[in-house]
Motif scaffolding. Sequence first.
Motif, mmCIF file in Angstrom:
data_model
loop_
_atom_site.group_PDB
_atom_site.id
_atom_site.type_symbol
_atom_site.label_atom_id
_atom_site.label_comp_id
_atom_site.label_asym_id
_atom_site.label_seq_id
_atom_site.Cartn_x
_atom_site.Cartn_y
_atom_site.Cartn_z
ATOM 1 N N GLY A 39 36.495 41.253 40.485
ATOM 2 C CA GLY A 39 37.038 40.301 39.511
ATOM 3 C C GLY A 39 36.197 39.037 39.424
ATOM 4 O O GLY A 39 35.205 38.862 40.142
ATOM 5 N N ASP A 62 42.319 41.024 36.703
ATOM 6 C CA ASP A 62 40.882 41.292 36.668
ATOM 7 C C ASP A 62 40.084 40.003 36.571
ATOM 8 O O ASP A 62 38.947 39.932 37.060
ATOM 9 N N PRO A 109 48.110 42.972 39.573
ATOM 10 C CA PRO A 109 46.832 42.305 39.842
ATOM 11 C C PRO A 109 46.166 41.768 38.579
ATOM 12 O O PRO A 109 46.512 42.144 37.457
ATOM 13 N N LYS A 152 42.862 45.686 31.061
ATOM 14 C CA LYS A 152 42.536 44.477 31.832
ATOM 15 C C LYS A 152 43.703 43.486 31.782
ATOM 16 O O LYS A 152 44.368 43.351 30.758
ATOM 17 N N LYS A 184 41.480 41.391 41.659
ATOM 18 C CA LYS A 184 40.919 42.682 42.039
ATOM 19 C C LYS A 184 39.493 42.544 42.575
ATOM 20 O O LYS A 184 38.744 41.659 42.144
ATOM 21 N N ARG A 225 33.830 40.834 48.367
ATOM 22 C CA ARG A 225 34.713 41.774 47.666
ATOM 23 C C ARG A 225 34.242 42.010 46.233
ATOM 24 O O ARG A 225 34.957 42.612 45.431
#
Length: 320
Positions: A150, A104, A102, A23, A147, A204
């Motif tokens: 997330g 998390d 990216p 992570k 992400k 998302r």
Amino acid sequence: MTRIFGAESTTDEVLDGVSLSGKRILVTGASAGLGVETARVLAARGAQVVGAVRDLAKGQRATTEVRAQAAHGGGIELVELDLASLASVRTCADALNADGRPFDLIIANAGVMACPQGKTVDGFETQFGTNHLGHFVLINRIVPLLKPGGRLVNLSSAGHRYADVDLNDPNFDHTPYAEFTAYGRSKTANILFAVEFDRRHNDRGIRATAVHPGGIKTELARHMTDEATDALIESINAAQLDAGLPPFTYKTVPQGAATSVWAAIVAAPEEIGGRYCEDCHVAEISLGEGLRGGVQPYALDPEHAKALWAKSEEMVGERF
């Protein structure tokens, strides 16, 4: 069986048995208090923490124990971020976007409290500009890095109960300045930002929430005199007494950071999305005066959250 946590739970208890290996988590304000503790427990569970700090040298000194306790591939790197300067915020966001890795989770932990009247570099009232607008620009600029699935955790406060946001006079140009009124406005803004961010991004699987860490002795209170602190505690205890609740007690730093990591990692996303949490649970609506528990309804109003978003875009000169 789901474990139940509360006001006395610590970060290590909340994340007991949890692996965060692989992570990547952004924590703002990682050079003192709750930010350092949040970074420590995340890195100790294997997370790669990016700590955003105003003073890199101070940040390096403050996170020595974070690096010492990092395990299972965890660690910390620091990036420079001054939330009271939009140029600094944009430079930080540009660097993170250029890096391209990216996240998390984002834990928007940094903030100031009860400052004397002042302005940020860009002319915003210090507390609203730092606590809300700086994070508003940073997070919206790096949202492509967050992400799917997330989370965003905004640190708010029971201090939101001091004041709703004033969209007609956010900088106290026409209103007499009061330190805790300004703080209350900024902390209400942190909640409303989470409400609208959650609405915009939950398709998302990204959820956003706001948390109250509790009363903790950290650098956050550096602008308060002992007399002001004593008066504040007396007022809290009066409200507690009226509500039939026990008197105020300080939390330890690990207890204070527990709600942040609970909301970020342990709680079910549908439970905390667009909500306000305290003592490792989702808070109930509470209309009473004073700084007892619960959340004022104006801080969760979705139309109010949309209006603040639009006003924030106007103030910073960007559309998100």
